[in-house]
Design an enzyme around this catalytic site. Structure first.
Site, PDB file in Angstrom:
ATOM      1  N   ASN A   1       0.852  -1.186   0.000  1.00 52.68           N
ATOM      2  CA  ASN A   1       0.000   0.000   0.000  1.00 52.68           C
ATOM      3  C   ASN A   1       0.893   1.242   0.000  1.00 52.68           C
ATOM      4  O   ASN A   1       1.411   1.640   1.040  1.00 52.68           O
ATOM      5  CB  ASN A   1      -0.903  -0.035   1.246  1.00 52.68           C
TER       6      ASN A   1
ATOM      7  N   LYS B   1       0.100   4.270  -0.480  1.00 57.25           N
ATOM      8  CA  LYS B   1      -0.591   5.488  -0.024  1.00 57.25           C
ATOM      9  C   LYS B   1      -0.249   6.633  -0.982  1.00 57.25           C
ATOM     10  O   LYS B   1      -0.110   6.397  -2.184  1.00 57.25           O
ATOM     11  CB  LYS B   1      -0.219   5.791   1.431  1.00 57.25           C
TER      12      LYS B   1
ATOM     13  N   HIS C   1      -9.746   1.382   4.612  1.00 62.50           N
ATOM     14  CA  HIS C   1      -8.500   1.623   5.352  1.00 62.50           C
ATOM     15  C   HIS C   1      -8.771   2.659   6.450  1.00 62.50           C
ATOM     16  O   HIS C   1      -9.557   3.587   6.258  1.00 62.50           O
ATOM     17  CB  HIS C   1      -7.414   2.122   4.395  1.00 62.50           C
TER      18      HIS C   1
ATOM     19  N   GLU D   1      -7.188   5.118   7.429  1.00 61.02           N
ATOM     20  CA  GLU D   1      -6.952   6.517   7.042  1.00 61.02           C
ATOM     21  C   GLU D   1      -8.149   7.068   6.273  1.00 61.02           C
ATOM     22  O   GLU D   1      -8.481   8.247   6.384  1.00 61.02           O
ATOM     23  CB  GLU D   1      -5.659   6.611   6.209  1.00 61.02           C
TER      24      GLU D   1
ATOM     25  N   GLU E   1      -5.817  -4.712  10.754  1.00 63.84           N
ATOM     26  CA  GLU E   1      -4.815  -3.673  11.005  1.00 63.84           C
ATOM     27  C   GLU E   1      -5.184  -2.901  12.276  1.00 63.84           C
ATOM     28  O   GLU E   1      -6.082  -2.034  12.225  1.00 63.84           O
ATOM     29  CB  GLU E   1      -4.760  -2.683   9.843  1.00 63.84           C
TER      30      GLU E   1
ATOM     31  N   GLY F   1       1.672   2.698  10.864  1.00 62.77           N
ATOM     32  CA  GLY F   1       2.624   3.788  10.696  1.00 62.77           C
ATOM     33  C   GLY F   1       3.261   4.277  11.983  1.00 62.77           C
ATOM     34  O   GLY F   1       3.931   5.310  12.005  1.00 62.77           O
TER      35      GLY F   1
ATOM     36  N   SER G   1       2.788  -1.607  10.822  1.00 59.33           N
ATOM     37  CA  SER G   1       4.200  -1.600  11.226  1.00 59.33           C
ATOM     38  C   SER G   1       4.914  -2.931  10.988  1.00 59.33           C
ATOM     39  O   SER G   1       5.805  -3.309  11.756  1.00 59.33           O
ATOM     40  CB  SER G   1       4.360  -1.165  12.689  1.00 59.33           C
TER      41      SER G   1
ATOM     42  N   GLY H   1       2.702  -1.005   4.511  1.00 60.47           N
ATOM     43  CA  GLY H   1       2.688   0.425   4.211  1.00 60.47           C
ATOM     44  C   GLY H   1       4.102   0.949   4.042  1.00 60.47           C
ATOM     45  O   GLY H   1       4.732   0.762   2.987  1.00 60.47           O
TER      46      GLY H   1
END
Ligand code: PGA
Length: 238
Positions: free
Chosen positions: A7, A9, A87, A89, A159, A165, A201, A222
């Protein structure tokens, strides 16, 4: 075979793209299913180089006057096989709720794209020990009414929001317990075996520990996915 989803992003500038693709093309990937989810403007570049690709997001509308949106049909028409939905985010910054996510999943399935549905608890859910309840509610609302035949095409990415992150990483027992709960509950209610990934992570250092959780079907990556040296280390351990 583990499913490994990258991903990106909103990262990688066009002048960095060729170097990235050339390096990614060299990593060991014969024993994994690697899926790249770059920014939409780069999808064709990855397809041309023989990568399997997915979208990072999709419109919940079919087509028409929705400036800035990308439809499931458009993703399908260029050859995308997967698409990330829900997701954290997008839930946080774009107010996506389970109703929107449900509609997106329906659009994807109608166009033969496999949704990668992201679910996960936040830190306060974890502290209150309601992680499983929160996650199973997210899943139930998102897949409600989806026919059994289509359910097998959905991939769940577990997740923990607090791990994304952040460099914070749950214990392996904690991950295994939640992944088991997701798989067992879905099997009990629908009879369907669903693939479950872990994301949050993941690094080239903690991947070996994750590999010991044999019920895990793969990973959603990520930050580490942007670093081809680390990606190479990571895939060597799969
Ligand atoms: P991270 O992101 O690996 O940087 O934690 C994972 C994700 O957001 O899917």
């Amino acid at each position: 075979m583990k499913l490994v989803v990258l991903n990106h992003k909103m990262n990688i500038a066009y002048n960095e793209l060729d170097t990235y693709i050339n390096a990614l093309a060299c990593i060991k990937r014969d024993n994994i299913e690697l899926v790249v989810c770059p920014s939409d403007i780069y999808l064709l570049k990855f397809i041309e180089r023989g990568f399997v690709v997915g979208g990072q997001n999709v419109s919940f509308n079919e087509k028409g006057n929705y400036t800035g949106e990308i439809s499931a049909l458009q993703l399908k028409s260029i050859g995308a096989k997967y698409c990330i939905v829900g997701h954290s985010e997008r839930r946080k910054y774009f107010d996506e709720d389970s109703n929107i996510i449900h509609r997106k999943i329906q659009m994807l399935l109608a166009n033969n794209i496999q949704p990668i549905l992201c679910v996960g608890e936040n830190l306060s859910d974890k502290e209150k020990k309601i992680s499983k309840k929160v996650i199973m509610e997210q899943i139930a609302l998102s897949i409600d009414g989806i026919p059994k035949d289509s359910l097998k095409d959905i991939v769940i990415a577990y997740e923990p929001v607090w791990a994304i992150g952040s460099g914070m990483f749950p214990s392996l027992d904690y991950i295994a317990d939640i992944v088991d709960c997701i798989k067992t509950s879905i099997k009990q209610v629908t009879g369907v075996d669903i693939r479950v990934l872990y994301g949050g992570s993941v690094s080239d250092e903690n991947i070996l520990g994750l590999q010991s959780i044999d019920i895990l079907d793969g990973y959603l990556l990520g930050n580490v996915s942007l670093d081809t040296k680390k990606m190479s280390n990571l895939t060597e351990k799969l």
